[in-house]
Scaffold this motif. Structure first.
Motif, PDB file in Angstrom:
ATOM      1  N   ASN A 199       0.804  -1.227   0.000  1.00 41.98           N
ATOM      2  CA  ASN A 199       0.000   0.000   0.000  1.00 41.98           C
ATOM      3  C   ASN A 199       0.835   1.276   0.000  1.00 41.98           C
TER       4      ASN A 199
ATOM      5  N   SER B  76      -3.547   5.709  -9.956  1.00 47.46           N
ATOM      6  CA  SER B  76      -3.955   4.288  -9.934  1.00 47.46           C
ATOM      7  C   SER B  76      -3.242   3.512  -8.817  1.00 47.46           C
TER       8      SER B  76
ATOM      9  N   TRP C 204      -4.673   2.314  -5.316  1.00 41.74           N
ATOM     10  CA  TRP C 204      -5.339   1.002  -5.137  1.00 41.74           C
ATOM     11  C   TRP C 204      -4.361  -0.076  -4.674  1.00 41.74           C
TER      12      TRP C 204
END
Length: 539
Positions: A238, A383, A386
């Motif tokens: 993450n 992006s 995510w």
């Protein structure tokens, strides 16, 4: 006492690729236009830090015969690798599967600091006046609110704000147009964006922190012209980030790591993640037996076109990374910064000679290849919110199949300072102690930067509320400044059993991370006294 004032047609703040390209292009268009360029470092290039795999597109336009002018652009990229790192294993990704923006076969491995020194020579040969060691620290305005120029810093002020014996008043540099080219998170650019509301309707700007070390390695480990990137370990899925290893000439490699400043865990230390990355077997085997000769760190601007502010205002232009022209998936900002400077020069030429408005800058920019490049790159950075795996899959679809022409634009939802979670909700991170062979501490690293600030001068890292670090940030986020700063500037010390927030401003390497990441936006970076900061050689 009024300050001395000097009048120019054009005043440029910042001696990086965008400012120097603007200066050169102006002189090419009209040798009679008088141009001065201010640089806060002791010499051009001393504060420049970049990876750097260089794309020559803008330079080919600006100085087509650069190959004949003994430029420092020598090492052509000859081989590429991309690795996904697990904790101890690595997986090599076939380079033909990389999007074309990440392929480097026509590019060069260079020192951007040395390229800037060479560009400065070209500019001076054309008659540009360059003043290193003069930080612009104040914007001057006309009565109608338009930008009039800048003032340099007063010299010889002590830490209490009183004049010392060697006091010298700053100088006003006034121009028909002032160009702000200070690089990522320029402190004057930041003021202009706010004053003229230049980011209205734009997404919040995004940043990363980039680390770089130069190593001299053994001959058998060195492959001149090799470019290698990695993703994955030591960061979790993450947290956005990755590394670069560029094999330059003279058995040197440029080794670096970039971490997105939108990370969530306040216990994360970007510096220590970079040190830990070097212990991976795939990396350690390259540098083992070698010697670290340089270190540096600098924030980089990654928001792309969604976050790009309006770049003109009455009397001034904002260019390069001061605005945010870096191409994120390419991990390149030098060629785009140079082109934005060249477009600025064309705009100013028409403004001075044909009485056109500075707003034509935006039209010229929109018609240029920079805009096209940034537009097709626009969906890559958002992006990755995510997670790494989905971000990579989406980027493949977006860049390889659709060539950046998907019919939608993803948004950046948060500014980087808003993303930290409370310390008690996030896992602590246990970083291994440095071995002083492969991994090092911040103190010995800062020593390699050559950083120096005059003693007894005002602290250039200003707190809006001095009580906040202890009363709020320490309690809620375990004071992340002690970890996000790559130079050990911020510390929590005990004094009479009470916590005290200490700022070692003499260590500051001007990376601007604190100005960006501080969760309460309590720290403002301003220019220190002339020529203070790092003294990078060939970074």
């Amino acid at each position: 006492m009024p300050r001395e004032a000097m009048d120019y047609d054009v005043v440029i703040v910042g001696g990086g690729p965008s400012g120097l390209s603007a200066a050169i292009k102006l002189k090419q268009l009209d040798p009679e236009i008088n141009v001065c360029l201010l640089e806060k470092a002791s010499e051009i290039g001393a504060h420049i830090l970049s990876g750097n795999v260089f794309e020559t597109k803008a330079l080919d336009e600006l100085i087509p015969n650069w190959k004949e002018l003994s430029s420092p652009i020598k090492t052509k990229v000859s081989k590429e690798k991309f690795l996904f790192l697990g904790k101890s294993k690595s997986l090599s990704w076939p380079t033909w599967l990389l999007p074309s923006v990440q392929q480097n076969h026509n590019n060069y491995i260079i020192s951007l600091a040395n390229l800037c020194r060479w560009l400065a020579e070209q500019a001076e040969a054309l008659g540009v006046e360059i003043f290193p060691g003069f930080p612009a620290n104040e914007i001057l305005y006309n009565e109608d609110g338009s930008v009039k120029g800048v003032a340099t810093q007063d010299m010889g002020i002590d830490k209490n704000g009183d004049k010392k014996d060697n006091f010298e008043s700053g100088i006003e540099l006034l121009g028909k147009v002032t160009v702000f080219a200070e690089g990522c998170r320029g402190h004057l650019g930041k003021q202009l964006i706010e004053k003229f509301n230049l980011s209205k309707g734009k997404d919040p700007q995004q940043y990363g922190i980039g680390f770089k070390e130069i190593w001299e390695i053994s001959e058998q480990n060195h492959e001149e012209g090799m470019v290698m990137h990695t993703a994955g370990w030591p960061l979790d899925n993450n947290t956005y980030g990755g590394s670069f290893i560029y094999h330059a000439e003279n058995k040197q490699i440029f080794l670096g790591y970039v971490i997105g400043l939108d990370y969530k865990n306040p216990h994360l230390s970007p510096f220590d993640e970079f040190q830990r990355f070097k212990t991976h077997p795939a990396i350690k085997k390259i540098i083992e037996g070698g010697k670290r000769i340089s270190y540096g760190a600098r924030a980089l601007i990654e928001g792309g076109i969604q976050s790009l502010p309006k770049m003109f205002m009455p009397g001034a232009l904002l260019i390069g990374c001061d605005a945010g022209t870096l191409n994120m998936p390419k991990i390149k900002g030098s060629h785009t910064a140079m082109k934005s400077g060249m477009i600025a020069a064309e705009t100013i030429f028409e403004y001075i000679k044909e009485n056109k408005d500075l707003s034509i800058y935006e039209n010229k920019f929109k018609k240029s290849w920079v805009h096209e490049e940034l537009y097709s790159a626009r969906n890559v950075k958002p992006s990755f919110s995510w997670g790494l795996i989905l971000g990579i899959i989406f980027t493949g679809i977006d860049q390889i199949l659709f060539k950046g022409k998907l019919p939608f634009t993803l948004k950046h939802k948060h500014a980087d300072y808003e993303t930290l979670k409370p310390a008690n909700e996030m896992p602590k991170i246990d970083y291994p102690k440095p071995d002083n062979i492969i991994t090092f501490d911040k103190t010995s690293s800062v020593y390699l930067t050559g950083t120096n600030h005059a003693d007894n001068q005002p602290v250039h890292l200003q707190l809006k509320d001095p009580s906040l670090p202890i009363d709020y940030t320490l309690e809620k986020f375990d004071e992340p400044a002690q970890r996000y700063c790559p130079a050990g500037v911020y510390e929590i010390q005990k004094e009479n059993d009470k916590n005290k927030f200490v700022i070692n401003s003499q260590n500051c390497i001007h990376c601007k991370t604190c100005d960006i990441k501080e969760p309460s936006q309590n720290i403002t970076w301003v220019t220190p006294e002339g020529s203070g900061g790092p003294k990078y050689g060939n970074m």
